[in-house]
Design a protein around this motif. Structure first.
Motif, PDB file in Angstrom:
ATOM      1  N   GLY A 316      43.721  29.880  54.391  1.00 36.02           N
ATOM      2  CA  GLY A 316      44.160  28.550  53.542  1.00 36.02           C
ATOM      3  C   GLY A 316      43.213  27.193  53.436  1.00 36.02           C
ATOM      4  N   ASP A 317      42.460  27.043  54.546  1.00 30.25           N
ATOM      5  CA  ASP A 317      41.919  26.056  55.043  1.00 30.25           C
ATOM      6  C   ASP A 317      40.723  25.550  54.710  1.00 30.25           C
ATOM      7  N   TYR A 318      40.320  26.740  54.519  1.00 30.32           N
ATOM      8  CA  TYR A 318      38.890  27.259  54.009  1.00 30.32           C
ATOM      9  C   TYR A 318      38.411  27.617  52.213  1.00 30.32           C
ATOM     10  N   LEU A 319      39.567  28.379  51.761  1.00 25.16           N
ATOM     11  CA  LEU A 319      39.273  29.486  50.616  1.00 25.16           C
ATOM     12  C   LEU A 319      40.677  28.935  50.715  1.00 25.16           C
ATOM     13  N   PRO A 320      40.625  28.286  49.722  1.00 22.19           N
ATOM     14  CA  PRO A 320      42.309  28.442  49.567  1.00 22.19           C
ATOM     15  C   PRO A 320      42.261  29.660  48.042  1.00 22.19           C
ATOM     16  N   TYR A 321      43.632  29.755  47.880  1.00 23.58           N
ATOM     17  CA  TYR A 321      44.106  30.444  46.447  1.00 23.58           C
ATOM     18  C   TYR A 321      43.147  30.712  45.500  1.00 23.58           C
ATOM     19  N   ALA A 322      43.303  29.490  44.961  1.00 21.78           N
ATOM     20  CA  ALA A 322      42.538  28.733  43.976  1.00 21.78           C
ATOM     21  C   ALA A 322      41.587  29.350  43.990  1.00 21.78           C
ATOM     22  N   VAL A 323      40.594  28.706  44.377  1.00 22.76           N
ATOM     23  CA  VAL A 323      39.120  29.393  44.833  1.00 22.76           C
ATOM     24  C   VAL A 323      39.038  30.693  44.688  1.00 22.76           C
ATOM     25  N   SER A 324      39.811  31.387  45.733  1.00 27.52           N
ATOM     26  CA  SER A 324      39.860  32.556  45.914  1.00 27.52           C
ATOM     27  C   SER A 324      39.823  33.419  44.626  1.00 27.52           C
ATOM     28  N   ARG A 325      40.679  33.257  44.066  1.00 26.61           N
ATOM     29  CA  ARG A 325      41.703  34.153  42.767  1.00 26.61           C
ATOM     30  C   ARG A 325      40.147  33.843  41.162  1.00 26.61           C
ATOM     31  N   THR A 326      39.505  32.406  42.010  1.00 26.95           N
ATOM     32  CA  THR A 326      38.687  32.031  40.481  1.00 26.95           C
ATOM     33  C   THR A 326      37.719  32.694  40.735  1.00 26.95           C
ATOM     34  N   TRP A 327      37.379  33.084  42.394  1.00 28.34           N
ATOM     35  CA  TRP A 327      36.010  34.137  42.246  1.00 28.34           C
ATOM     36  C   TRP A 327      35.775  35.637  41.959  1.00 28.34           C
ATOM     37  N   HIS A 328      37.283  35.504  42.114  1.00 27.53           N
ATOM     38  CA  HIS A 328      38.172  37.045  42.138  1.00 27.53           C
ATOM     39  C   HIS A 328      37.273  37.464  40.505  1.00 27.53           C
ATOM     40  N   THR A 329      38.126  36.540  39.620  1.00 25.21           N
ATOM     41  CA  THR A 329      38.315  36.701  38.233  1.00 25.21           C
ATOM     42  C   THR A 329      36.591  36.765  37.740  1.00 25.21           C
ATOM     43  N   GLN A 330      35.767  35.702  38.163  1.00 27.01           N
ATOM     44  CA  GLN A 330      34.479  35.456  37.730  1.00 27.01           C
ATOM     45  C   GLN A 330      33.643  36.690  38.350  1.00 27.01           C
ATOM     46  N   LEU A 331      34.155  36.914  39.708  1.00 23.09           N
ATOM     47  CA  LEU A 331      33.240  38.151  40.187  1.00 23.09           C
ATOM     48  C   LEU A 331      32.784  39.333  39.370  1.00 23.09           C
ATOM     49  N   ALA A 332      34.183  39.618  38.634  1.00 25.79           N
ATOM     50  CA  ALA A 332      34.301  40.651  37.687  1.00 25.79           C
ATOM     51  C   ALA A 332      33.615  40.625  36.281  1.00 25.79           C
ATOM     52  N   ILE A 333      33.811  39.387  35.795  1.00 27.92           N
ATOM     53  CA  ILE A 333      33.725  39.610  34.646  1.00 27.92           C
ATOM     54  C   ILE A 333      31.373  39.434  34.637  1.00 27.92           C
ATOM     55  N   PHE A 334      31.071  38.830  36.144  1.00 27.28           N
ATOM     56  CA  PHE A 334      29.647  38.424  36.975  1.00 27.28           C
ATOM     57  C   PHE A 334      29.135  40.224  36.235  1.00 27.28           C
ATOM     58  N   TRP A 335      29.717  40.309  37.476  1.00 29.93           N
ATOM     59  CA  TRP A 335      28.824  41.898  38.077  1.00 29.93           C
ATOM     60  C   TRP A 335      28.847  43.236  36.490  1.00 29.93           C
ATOM     61  N   ILE A 336      29.556  43.248  35.742  1.00 24.67           N
ATOM     62  CA  ILE A 336      30.201  44.000  34.476  1.00 24.67           C
ATOM     63  C   ILE A 336      29.218  43.432  33.757  1.00 24.67           C
TER      64      ILE A 336
END
Length: 742
Positions: A316-336
């Protein structure tokens, strides 16, 4: 063809007209919130700054507003509403009705009656732009604000524990003034959810969320339009089944090309041009982004059960949940999206047999631009959530916009739009020579229309600014998420696949054209206005519920004949020996049909009727639909298209079919386990709580962190493991396929 375009003109005109209604009837942002004594509690600037501060913390990726966002932290609108109501009730009890002649039940009835009257009365003056609140309510607002300020600033054990349960960064990054302004924004979203519209008895959010304390229960219109939507669904199913039974049998019988099924694969005699070869790097990146998205999904889900540490590592100190979830949802859009865009660039010269000048340069330039957008936007989002953007305007342009699926800063949004327009240009200049084939003209016209729409519809994301009323922003955001991702991309894929089937000598041109036009009319006919089902409770008028409920039901209708399409796919696959080269792309296209029925159809309609979504908005039922539809339909389609392109970029005779078999079945079985064993039960359990008690209780920390919910989150692990096996098998297959010599 002209008839199809005119119908779409009418539908989009209706969508724009209803958008105008939202602009006119959106909950107003007051110039000031004052007490009856004239003391200013919040100014308009406070509310707008609070919205921008909320964006820098991750916005919808850290809890939700009006039900849109993530699920670990509360829905801030509902949470503020509940806390303010309780605080006001305490103030009322301490001030009034001490007479001994009243029974306890009579006193409670008077207390709650006054609470509802105070909370639901609209005191906004449209002439001055001022909302006036009683002194009692001002006290309640102050007490509620204190809780939220402490949540973001206090180092006490109580609030640190709460931040951990909400998956917040443990160390605070807001000062008290910023936390106060953030509270102003939360207050306004709650005020809209509890205040009646002028001359009406329902709130700006149509009485959402369910909160008995203030009398928020479903209005009769919600139930009425739910019943109408179900009736339309049944009528639509009957109509389309009859249509298929009466018309499509003849089409299927006459689907073979005029000269019979092709005797050989046309790709064997097709030269792979330099620009086609240049698309290979796109598919490498698609594979890397897909793997990254799944790994981030595992990390994001982990926050729900094991706090801020990942097996002893303070992640959580390096990859906060808000960042982790942002990247997770954005990556889905990006790779598809990248898989689809790359396939378009690959097949355009394949269809036309024409390689324009500098096409390879354009493909390479676009590739590096897309790579820069991914890296730049992700860096900005990390910096924003970790508190590096003090300037709120700078955050809007380069940091985190805070809106789910369109989180990237405005600069990166514009850059992506420019990239999409470049893609449109590259695709069209390679495809236009194919119009010389008169038989393909109608099909190619749909491809061109969908291609241009993909570029232009993304521009809907520019229709809001830094301080735009969130009700208006939500209208345009769903243009991007629903119409761009779920609409025109699907039409593009259907059209491009049909063109390829015709060029491959598998399908008669007239049949392919009819099928594509039918798909376009049916899917967009329901899908365009069906967009509105996403914004029932986002400060929109009842007309949105009426139209959204009606047309979102029609979105499901075509899915009941999915079996016909599955049969057609299987029929096409086994007509010639050379078609074994396309076995796995065909299999993934078949998986698209299955998940269209389950993920988009069954799980989608579960939340589409207004009465269902009233209780389910922002619960794991939504996540269940999102995972099954986004990956099951669009992810599977992206992989299928990628494999089709790899047919020409690699030597299909050296493909490791065992790895592809593991990939296909692991991804499908893992996704089914994830939804049916974990996400669906979580959502149903939350829904029961939402109906039985209140919406806020179903999103409360006590409920989310309960033993039952923890057990259901852990029940996701077997499915995640099976799914991950499929992902790693796919990565290894791609590596072997591209590295092996053709």
């Amino acid at each position: 063809m002209d008839n199809t375009i005119s119908k779409l003109d009418i539908i989009f005109s209706a969508l724009l007209y209803l958008g105008g209604q939202i602009y006119q009837q959106a909950p107003p942002i007051p110039n000031a919130v004052k007490t009856t004594n004239g003391v200013i509690i919040y100014s308009k600037q406070d509310i707008e700054d609070g919205q921008n501060i909320w964006q820098t913390t991750g916005g919808m990726q850290q809890g939700s507003v009006w039900g849109h966002g993530s699920y670990l932290a509360p829905d801030w609108s509902a949470d503020w509403l509940h806390r303010e109501a309780l605080n006001l009730l305490d103030v009322i009890k301490s001030n009034k009705y001490r007479s001994n002649y009243l029974t306890v039940s009579e006193k409670n009835a008077l207390y709650t009656g006054e609470l509802k009257e105070v909370m639901r009365k609209n005191t906004y003056d449209s002439l001055t732009g001022i909302t006036t609140v009683s002194n009692d309510r001002a006290i309640a607002i102050g007490r509620t604000e204190a809780h939220f300020v402490n949540l973001y600033t206090s180092d006490s054990t109580e609030y640190k524990a709460l931040r951990e349960n909400y998956a917040f960064p443990i160390q605070t990054i807001l000062n008290k003034e910023k936390a106060r302004k953030l509270s102003a924004f939360f207050f306004w979203t709650s005020w809209a959810a509890s205040t009646n519209r002028p001359d009406d008895d329902i709130t700006y959010t149509s009485n959402w969320p369910h909160e008995p304390l203030v009398g928020n229960t479903p209005p009769p219109s919600v139930l009425l339009w739910s019943i109408i939507s179900i009736i339309l669904l049944l009528a639509g199913i009957g109509g389309i089944v009859w249509y298929y039974a009466s018309q499509f049998d003849d089409w299927r019988e006459q689907s073979a090309p005029e000269n019979g099924i092709a005797k050989q694969d046309f790709i064997e005699n097709t030269k792979v041009t330099p620009s086609m070869r240049a698309t290979a790097k796109y598919f490498w990146v698609v594979t890397a982004l897909f793997l990254s998205q799944v790994l981030l999904g595992i990390v994001t889900a982990h926050y729900a059960v094991d706090g801020q540490e990942f097996y002893g590592i303070p992640i959580g100190d390096y990859l906060p949940y808000a960042v982790s979830r942002t990247w997770h949802t954005q990556l889905a859009i990006f790779w598809i999206a990248t898989a689809w865009l790359a396939t378009g660039l690959y097949v355009a010269p394949l269809i036309s047999g024409h390689e324009p000048k500098f096409q390879r340069f354009g493909v390479n330039f676009l590739f590096f631009s897309l790579l820069l957008i991914v890296v730049g936007s992700f860096a900005g989002q990390w910096l924003a959530v970790n508190g590096f953007f003090e300037d709120l305007t700078l955050n809007f342009w380069f940091g985190h916009q805070g809106y789910e699926y369109v989180d990237l800063g405005r600069f990166w949004q514009i850059y992506l739009f420019v990239g999409l327009m470049l893609w449109v240009g590259l695709l069209l200049r390679a495809l236009l020579p194919a119009f010389k084939d008169k038989n393909l003209k109608s099909l190619l016209f749909v491809v061109v229309l969908a291609t241009v729409s993909i570029g232009l519809l993304y521009a809907a994301g520019f229709m809001w600014g830094k301080n735009t009323n969130i009700a208006i922003m939500e209208y345009w955001r769903w243009w991007v998420v629903h119409l761009w991702v779920e609409g025109v991309f699907e039409v593009f894929a259907a059209a491009i696949i049909s063109v390829l089937f015709v060029r491959m000598g598998l399908l008669r041109t007239s049949v392919a054209t009819t099928m594509v036009l039918f798909t376009t009319i049916v899917f967009l006919g329901g899908g365009v206005l069906g967009t509105l089902h996403h914004i029932y409770w986002s400060g929109t008028p009842i007309s949105i519920i009426a139209v959204g409920a009606t047309f979102s039901a029609l979105e499901v209708v075509p899915l009941v004949v999915i079996g016909f399409e599955a049969y057609n796919h299987k029929k096409l696959e086994h007509q010639a020996d050379w078609q074994t080269n396309y076995h796995w792309p065909f299999m993934f296209f078949s998986a698209v049909l299955f998940w269209n029925l389950v993920g988009a159809g069954l799980f989608g309609f579960l939340i589409n009727p207004p009465i269902s979504l009233y209780y389910m908005q922002g619960l794991n039922i939504t996540a269940n639909h999102g995972h099954a539809a986004l990956f099951g339909v669009y992810g599977m389609l992206g992989i299928g298209l990628m494999l089709y392109a790899m047919r020409g970029l690699t030597d299909v005779r050296k493909w490791d079919h065992k790895l592809l078999k593991i990939t296909f079945w692991s991804l499908n079985i893992g996704l089914a386990m994830m939804t049916f064993l974990s996400l669906l039960p979580q959502g149903l359990w939350q829904t029961y709580q939402s109906i039985a008690t209140s919406y806020v209780s179903a999103r409360s920390v006590e409920f989310i962190q309960s033993d039952i919910m923890h057990a259901l989150v852990w029940a996701r692990v077997p499915g995640d493991i099976v799914f991950s096996v499929g992902v790693f098998a796919f990565v290894w297959f791609v590596f072997k396929a591209f590295v092996g010599k053709k």
